[in-house]
Design an enzyme around this catalytic site. Structure first.
Site, PDB file in Angstrom:
ATOM      1  N   GLU A  22       6.942  -3.538  -1.868  1.00 29.99           N
ATOM      2  CA  GLU A  22       7.062  -3.278  -0.369  1.00 29.99           C
ATOM      3  C   GLU A  22       7.123  -4.521   0.559  1.00 29.99           C
ATOM      4  OE1 GLU A  22       4.738  -2.130  -2.632  1.00 29.99           O
ATOM      5  OE2 GLU A  22       4.775  -0.178  -2.397  1.00 29.99           O
ATOM      6  N   HIS A  81      -6.939   4.121  -1.286  1.00 32.40           N
ATOM      7  CA  HIS A  81      -5.866   5.018  -0.801  1.00 32.40           C
ATOM      8  C   HIS A  81      -6.201   5.956   0.483  1.00 32.40           C
ATOM      9  CE1 HIS A  81      -4.744   3.731  -4.701  1.00 32.40           C
ATOM     10  NE2 HIS A  81      -3.547   4.454  -4.680  1.00 32.40           N
TER      11      HIS A  81
END
Ligand SMILES: Cc1ncc(C[n+]2csc(CCOP(=O)(O)OP(=O)(O)O)c2C)c(N)n1
Ligand SMILES: [Mg+2]
Lengths: 339, 480
Positions: free
Chosen positions: B213, B282
């Site tokens: 990322e 998450h």
């Protein structure tokens, strides 16, 4: 195939490099490197007078690196570097007046006084900053290369980073992606032996130029104090990249004479270390002595010195006379105006 | 005229120092770069290098002098051809510079200017730029948009399809738009949002990245600077924390740092907030994180129509846009205008339900919960107005405040943690602008101030539910 080469491999290249060189080209190297040096000295002086604030990272000692590489770069190529960026802008032919005026935080600076020493850009000259976050410029440079390939414009992105930056995770991430997608990127590690006060041997395992091996990126270590060696290595690397082979790593062994930034007294190294580099390896003195050996008159070089002196003087005056940005500029350029 | 060599500052805060040692004497020839003296402060010792060539004509401050003020002339340098005679009639040529230094130092101490002072500068020009007015805290009517007109011809689409269609339409229209992210191409997206895009646009424009990322976000930013318009998909926003440096430091700040010369048109998108039973790492809402940052636009759509119209706006926008989707909404279907010109102006909220008793603001998945709560409240005789914020930066202050002026009560709903959240911002806005209209304290319904637990019963407690909204509304209406 991939090979990581050490300095020695370029000895042959160097042999014919001086012979093929015209005096004019050498004079240009002398000129360009001296311009950087004098510019930085002037910046240091203005800093000492309180006219430049904050961080100010000088490039003195490293001039051969950016000068040699830029000399073989094509107009469509793009450049991105770190906060130690004044020299890269001068090499990209940006106006010394605009750079100096940015250092003093004035309206005529490249970023209208809103970027400062570490943040200037010129789309015209394909210079994409000036980035203050160690390692970030490498990812951005990889993206410049991605765009070159996407647009198929035959451009190469040249992404400069420091030895310290080369340890950043995102650098490894970008080596991988650049190799995976054959991106036209020249990664230049300016190994000036220190990341702030940390000697490269205390921060970095292995050899920096070999860090691309696992990804299939050729790497080479180059004498970054020798502008001709730099030029030759860069030429070869750029040819390789432009032929569609993907990225290349050049580790330039160089040295900064000054502290990391203006407020660093550089106590982490000995005076002898600094003076031996200055006395024996100085890139400008090197070129000067080649020129003198080629029977160029000392006076010819004096002319160049003089010309540079007046450019620098002019930019320093300009940078002091240019007004500060108007207060309403505080609010502009946060967003491109909505239509 | 001889050149004055001045006492330098080692740092911006240094005002004076000691001249420890001269390394050159009067009559010595020096070259630019030569070390001529050593100065010291309580912190460090540093060498003074010459910036000009010449001969030291006179040393004005002897070695060992303490507390020499910065910018005091310490020596005079004779240039080529000058004689020492010229020293006698010298005038100080450096008046301007010490003054500038003092001024620079003074400014550091003076209190920060308030926005009013700056706005009040006699510029002569009337500010018309909405973004500037917004930054200055102004409450301005959102950009005009006849949204209802587009709803005469609609088609039912899921949020997932609407997002895909928006990207596809914009990619057809503009060659420079491309999509990159993990699993976006061959797998058609981890949540199937990019279904079919690889087939239509090919691997040049729909790109599977490695799981890196930080690197690919920075790369996308670089490509945007060099003429492309990337859409970066984060598999979820949780993983974008590895890339947040590029979102903020590289994308959001470049235009400003470049004095307007170089921008970064880019969309960062992906699912945000809690999914279902995926626990703490998450499940997190990043709305307030990005809404905090000048230089970004932040969008959080609810319906498929929002998703379509705002995704198109985001791709066309010349600025970096953070686009916060929601996994739980991807499969929900809504009527979406068929007109490809349906592009919602960024910064415009939507009143999903008009009402007169209380205002409920929500974004993303909570708009649905708020509407459900409003239905239930209607049965109990409370008429709630529900505002779908849609854009979190710039926030549609106007629509929120006008509503509060009418209802005199407001409940803000969000999934994120309460501290420094979107609700906190709305509460502050109400205090600043409609304090006198309020009949009850501004009230927040937020995610509980804990990491997300895994257990189903605990997870349900963390997230705002319609019942929580109903309870908060009743409280501000003083009904029990
Ligand atoms: C991510 C990040 N961490 C730390 C810093 C502070 N910092 C600025 S320069 C620097 C040293 C970098 O050294 P190197 O990469 O060798 O470049 P050089 O300064 O030698 O040119 C550090 C630690 C930063 N700017 N960004
Ligand atoms: Mg270094």
């Amino acid at each position: 195939m991939v090979s990581a080469k050490e300095t020695s491999s370029k000895e042959e290249r160097n042999e014919n490099s001086t012979t093929n060189l015209s005096i004019d080209k050498l004079k240009k190297f002398y000129h360009d490197m001296l311009l950087i040096r004098r510019f930085e000295e002037k910046a240091a002086q203005l800093y000492g007078m309180g006219l430049i604030g904050g961080f100010c990272h000088l490039y003195i000692g490293q001039e051969a690196v950016v000068t040699g590489i830029t000399s073989v770069q094509k107009h469509q190529d793009t450049v991105v570097t770190t906060y130690r960026d004044h020299a890269h802008m001068l090499a990209c032919d940006m106006d010394p007046k605009g750079i100096m005026a940015e250092l003093t935080g004035r309206i005529d600076g490249y970023s209208r006084g809103k970027g400062g020493s570490m943040h200037m850009f010129s789309l015209e000259k394909n210079f994409f900053g000036g980035h203050g976050i160690v390692g970030a410029g490498t990812s951005i440079g990889t993206g410049l290369g991605f765009a070159h390939k996407y647009k198929n414009d035959d451009g190469v992105a040249i992404a400069y980073m420091g030895d310290g930056a080369s340890n950043q995770g995102q650098v490894a991430e970008c080596y991988n992606m650049a190799a995976l997608w054959d991106l036209p990127v020249l990664f230049v590690i300016e190994n000036n032996k220190y990341g702030m006060g940390t000697d490269v041997s205390r921060s970095s395992a292995g050899q920096l130029y070999r860090r691309g091996e696992g990804y299939g990126i050729p790497g080479e270590q180059v004498d970054g104090m020798d502008v001709l060696a730099v030029r030759d290595a860069a030429q070869q690397a750029l040819n390789y990249i432009r032929s569609g082979n993907g990225p290349y790593i050049l580790e330039m062994m160089t040295y900064r004479y000054r502290g990391h930034s203006m407020s660093d007294p550089a106590k982490y190294r000995t005076k002898e270390e600094v003076s031996s580099m200055k006395d024996e390896r100085d890139p400008i003195i090197n070129v000067k002595s080649i020129l003198l050996e080629m029977d160029v008159e000392e006076n010819d070089l004096k002319e160049i010195d003089k010309e540079i002196k007046s450019i620098i003087k002019e930019s320093a005056t300009f940078a002091q006379e240019s007004p500060e940005p108007p207060l309403e500029d505080l609010w502009t350029d946060v967003l491109v105006e909505s239509k | 005229m001889p050149i004055e060599i001045l006492m330098p500052a080692l740092s911006p805060t240094m005002a004076e120092g000691n001249l420890a040692k001269w390394l050159k004497s009067e009559g010595d020839a020096i070259e630019s770069g030569d070390v001529i003296a050593e100065i010291e402060t309580d912190k460090a010792t540093m060498e003074v290098e010459a910036v000009d060539d010449g001969v030291i004509g006179k040393i004005l401050v002897p070695a060992g002098t303490q507390n020499v003020a910065v910018n005091t002339p310490i020596a005079l340098l004779l240039e080529d051809g000058e004689s020492a005679d010229s020293l006698s009639d010298r005038k100080s040529s450096n008046k301007v510079q010490p003054q500038a230094y003092e001024e620079a130092n003074k400014k550091e101490d003076s209190p920060a200017m308030s926005s009013e002072q700056i706005v009040g500068q006699p510029t002569g020009a009337v500010i018309e730029n909405r973004d500037i007015l917004y930054a200055q805290g102004a409450v301005i009517e959102p950009p005009p948009f006849d949204e209802a007109a587009f709803f005469t011809d609609t088609k039912e689409l899921s949020v997932r399809e609407a997002l895909r269609d928006a990207m596809a339409e914009e990619m057809r229209a503009d060659e420079t738009v491309y999509l990159m992210g993990e699993e976006v191409a061959q797998y058609n997206g981890a949540y199937k949002v990019s279904q079919g895009l690889l087939d239509e646009f090919g691997e040049k424009r729909v790109i599977d990245t490695p799981i890196t990322e930080h690197g690919f976000a920075g790369m996308a930013v670089g490509s945007a600077m060099n003429g492309l318009r990337p859409i970066v998909e984060f598999m979820t926003w949780n993983f974008a924390m590895q890339a947040i440096d590029h979102i903020i430091n590289s994308a959001a700040k470049t235009l400003y740092m470049a004095g307007g010369k170089l921008g970064c048109p880019i969309v960062f998108r992906g699912p945000n907030g809690a999914a279902s039973r995926v626990a703490a790492q998450h499940s997190q809402c990043f709305a307030s994180w990005y809404a905090h940052v000048p230089g970004l636009k932040v969008i959080a759509p609810w319906s498929a129509a929002d998703a379509k119209g705002l995704m198109k706006a985001a791709i066309r926008d010349p600025n970096p846009v953070v686009f916060l989707e929601n996994e739980m909404l991807y499969g929900q279907s809504f009527d979406v205008p068929t007109d490809e010109n349906y592009v919602i102006p960024i910064g415009r909220a939507k009143i999903e339900r008009t009402g007169s008793d209380v205002t409920i603001t929500a974004f993303s998945i909570n708009v649905g919960k708020a509407l459900k709560a409003a239905e239930e409240l209607a049965k109990q005789g409370i008429d709630a107005e529900v505002i779908n914020l849609r854009t979190l930066r710039p926030l549609d202050r106007w629509t929120i405040l006008e509503s509060v002026k009418k209802t005199n009560r407001i409940v803000s709903v969000e999934e994120g943690w309460p501290a420094a959240g979107i609700g906190a911002e709305i509460a502050a806005l109400c205090c600043e602008h409609v304090f006198d209209y309020l009949d009850a304290p501004v009230t927040r319904v937020c995610g509980k101030d804990v990491p997300m637990p895994y257990a189903a019963n605990l997870e349900a407690l963390v997230l705002p539910q319609s019942d929580d909204i109903i309870a908060a509304v009743k409280k501000v209406c003083y009904v029990d």
